[in-house]
Scaffold this active site. Structure first.
Site, PDB file in Angstrom:
ATOM      1  CB  ALA A 114      40.634 -22.889 -53.093  1.00 27.58           C
ATOM      2  NE  ARG A 167      46.459 -19.962 -58.422  1.00 30.04           N
ATOM      3  CZ  ARG A 167      47.153 -20.810 -59.135  1.00 30.04           C
ATOM      4  NH1 ARG A 167      46.545 -21.783 -59.787  1.00 30.04           N
ATOM      5  NH2 ARG A 167      48.474 -20.696 -59.218  1.00 30.04           N
ATOM      6  NE  ARG A 212      49.912 -29.277 -31.410  1.00 28.86           N
ATOM      7  CZ  ARG A 212      48.800 -29.596 -32.088  1.00 28.86           C
ATOM      8  NH1 ARG A 212      47.794 -28.762 -32.155  1.00 28.86           N
ATOM      9  NH2 ARG A 212      48.701 -30.769 -32.681  1.00 28.86           N
ATOM     10  N   GLY A 234      41.984 -27.118 -37.006  1.00 28.46           N
ATOM     11  CA  GLY A 234      41.113 -27.969 -36.198  1.00 28.46           C
ATOM     12  C   GLY A 234      40.468 -27.214 -35.047  1.00 28.46           C
ATOM     13  CB  SER A 284      42.550 -23.445 -36.018  1.00 26.47           C
ATOM     14  OG  SER A 284      43.806 -24.042 -36.014  1.00 26.47           O
ATOM     15  CG  ASP A 293      42.553 -35.752 -34.413  1.00 29.22           C
ATOM     16  OD1 ASP A 293      43.210 -36.724 -34.843  1.00 29.22           O
ATOM     17  OD2 ASP A 293      42.979 -34.987 -33.531  1.00 29.22           O
ATOM     18  N   GLY A 323      45.420 -39.705 -32.853  1.00 27.60           N
ATOM     19  CA  GLY A 323      44.131 -39.346 -32.260  1.00 27.60           C
ATOM     20  C   GLY A 323      44.263 -39.323 -30.752  1.00 27.60           C
ATOM     21  NE  ARG A 333      58.225 -59.231 -33.950  1.00 29.58           N
ATOM     22  CZ  ARG A 333      58.418 -60.280 -33.161  1.00 29.58           C
ATOM     23  NH1 ARG A 333      57.682 -60.432 -32.060  1.00 29.58           N
ATOM     24  NH2 ARG A 333      59.322 -61.196 -33.461  1.00 29.58           N
TER      25      ARG A 333
HETATM   26  O1  F6P Z   1      45.024 -32.926 -33.912  1.00 27.92           O
HETATM   27  C1  F6P Z   1      45.754 -33.587 -34.904  1.00 27.92           C
HETATM   28  C2  F6P Z   1      46.802 -34.470 -34.277  1.00 27.92           C
HETATM   29  O2  F6P Z   1      47.573 -35.020 -35.321  1.00 27.92           O
HETATM   30  C3  F6P Z   1      46.283 -35.567 -33.369  1.00 27.92           C
HETATM   31  O3  F6P Z   1      45.779 -36.692 -34.039  1.00 27.92           O
HETATM   32  C4  F6P Z   1      47.517 -35.866 -32.576  1.00 27.92           C
HETATM   33  O4  F6P Z   1      47.203 -36.439 -31.362  1.00 27.92           O
HETATM   34  C5  F6P Z   1      48.142 -34.506 -32.397  1.00 27.92           C
HETATM   35  O5  F6P Z   1      47.685 -33.724 -33.467  1.00 27.92           O
HETATM   36  C6  F6P Z   1      49.645 -34.531 -32.381  1.00 27.92           C
HETATM   37  O6  F6P Z   1      50.102 -33.237 -32.176  1.00 27.92           O
HETATM   38  P1  F6P Z   1      51.629 -32.820 -32.341  1.00 27.92           P
HETATM   39  O7  F6P Z   1      51.985 -32.915 -33.787  1.00 27.92           O
HETATM   40  O8  F6P Z   1      51.682 -31.421 -31.830  1.00 27.92           O
HETATM   41  O9  F6P Z   1      52.407 -33.790 -31.532  1.00 27.92           O
END
Ligand code: F6P
Length: 321
Positions: A24, A27, A74, A104, A107, A130, A173, A246
């Site tokens: 998006a 374009r 990262r 997120g 960023s 998240d 999360g 489990r």
């Molecule tokens: O922030 C998004 C997320 O997927 C979180 O839910 C998770 O804890 C984290 O990133 C995992 O990070 P990585 O992929 O660097 O292990």
């Protein structure tokens, strides 16, 4: 007079819907006579100067794919002033007039630094499974992640019911209970363990013992990875109750896959709107959609901790089980 924007650089994190947002951006910009350059591997590529021009054709066929065609990483270096100065030098070298940063909290925090400390034109697009961006109702990727986890839980329920077992399901999360709480509601799960609600674990054990006395034999307990490890929870439950447990750890399957219609539509709207905001002179803001309406909010506000009423969600789960 405001300088006309001729070239935008775009950076992406990965989650489902990010490619749709990138499409998006490219374009919409193209329709306004603006070039878009993709930055490979997010802030790492910004520091190294890994930029590629993106045409309409380059973003064709990506709308329904998860991840990001720009790759991501990262990047610790970008957190330092030296790293940021290198990035700014590359932005100038590549004659970039403005940036769109899709991702997120990390960023958007970086986007705020570039706009507020280096006087660059920057607009953020919230994209994280998240859904923890302050002031943002829904970030790109969150709906797909909840749906992926819900489908997995529906399948686990088949076995939990048939074999009369307790399942502890760990969802993503590290700091956010969003996926956990939403999937517990959507999947009709009995118990929820998330970082934001410091409930007493002994009450969970009591609920299971009480339920078992009444003849209940299967449970699905959702735990957010940031709260505890599913294996530890399962072990504690079986040693306290004598019942069989489990474990399922859903992991990164929640961050990939085909985006839902909701995420594609959100991404299309936010991606296009971000370009228009930049052209209108907006900077140091992120775009969002609230009750179907597009708007902006300062990045300074978006990067504060999000207030989400997890207590009410947790109480509702208790009532419904
Ligand atoms: O922030 C998004 C997320 O997927 C979180 O839910 C998770 O804890 C984290 O990133 C995992 O990070 P990585 O992929 O660097 O292990």
């Amino acid at each position: 007079m405001r300088k006309r924007i001729q070239r935008i650089a775009v950076l992406t994190r990965d989650c489902s819907g990010v490619n749709a947002a990138l499409r998006a951006v490219v374009r919409t910009a193209d329709s306004m006579g603006i070039e878009v350059w993709g930055v490979i591997r997010h802030y790492e590529g910004l520091i190294k100067g890994d930029f590629r021009p993106l045409s309409r054709i380059d973003v064709s066929g990506i709308l329904n794919n998860g991840g990001t065609i720009l790759k991501t990483s990262r990047c610790r270096d970008f957190m330092t002033p030296e790293g940021q100065e290198k990035a700014v030098a590359q932005i100038k070298r590549h004659k970039i007039d403005a940036l769109i940063i899709i991702g997120g909290n990390g960023s958007l925090a970086g986007a705020h630094v570039l706009a507020s400390q280096y006087d660059l034109k920057v607009v953020g697009i919230p994209a994280t499974i998240d859904n923890d961006i302050n002031g943002v109702e829904m970030s790109i990727g969150a709906d797909t992640a909840v749906n992926v986890a819900m489908e997995a839980i529906d399948k686990i329920r088949d076995t939990a019911f048939s074999l009369e077992r307790i399942f502890v399901v760990e969802v993503m999360g590290r700091k956010s209970g969003y996926i956990a709480s939403q999937v517990a509601l959507a999947g009709g799960c009995e118990e929820l363990l998330i970082p934001e609600v410091k409930d007493d674990f002994s009450s969970l054990l009591e609920n299971i013992k009480e339920g078992n006395k009444r003849g209940k034999v299967s449970w699905i307990i959702i735990v957010a990875e940031g709260r505890a490890k599913a294996h530890d929870i399962a072990e504690k439950i079986s040693s306290a109750t004598g019942l069989e447990t489990r474990v399922a750890v859903l992991g990164h399957i929640q961050r990939g896959g085909r985006p839902t219609a909701f995420d594609r539509i959100l991404a299309a709207r936010l991606g296009s709107y971000a370009v228009r905001i930049l052209v209108e002179g907006g900077t140091d803001v992120c775009v969002r959609m609230e009750c179907g309406q597009l708007s902006i909010l300062p990045l300074e506000e978006a990067t504060q901790p999000k207030k989400f009423d997890f207590e009410t969600e947790a109480a509702l789960i208790k009532i419904l089980t």
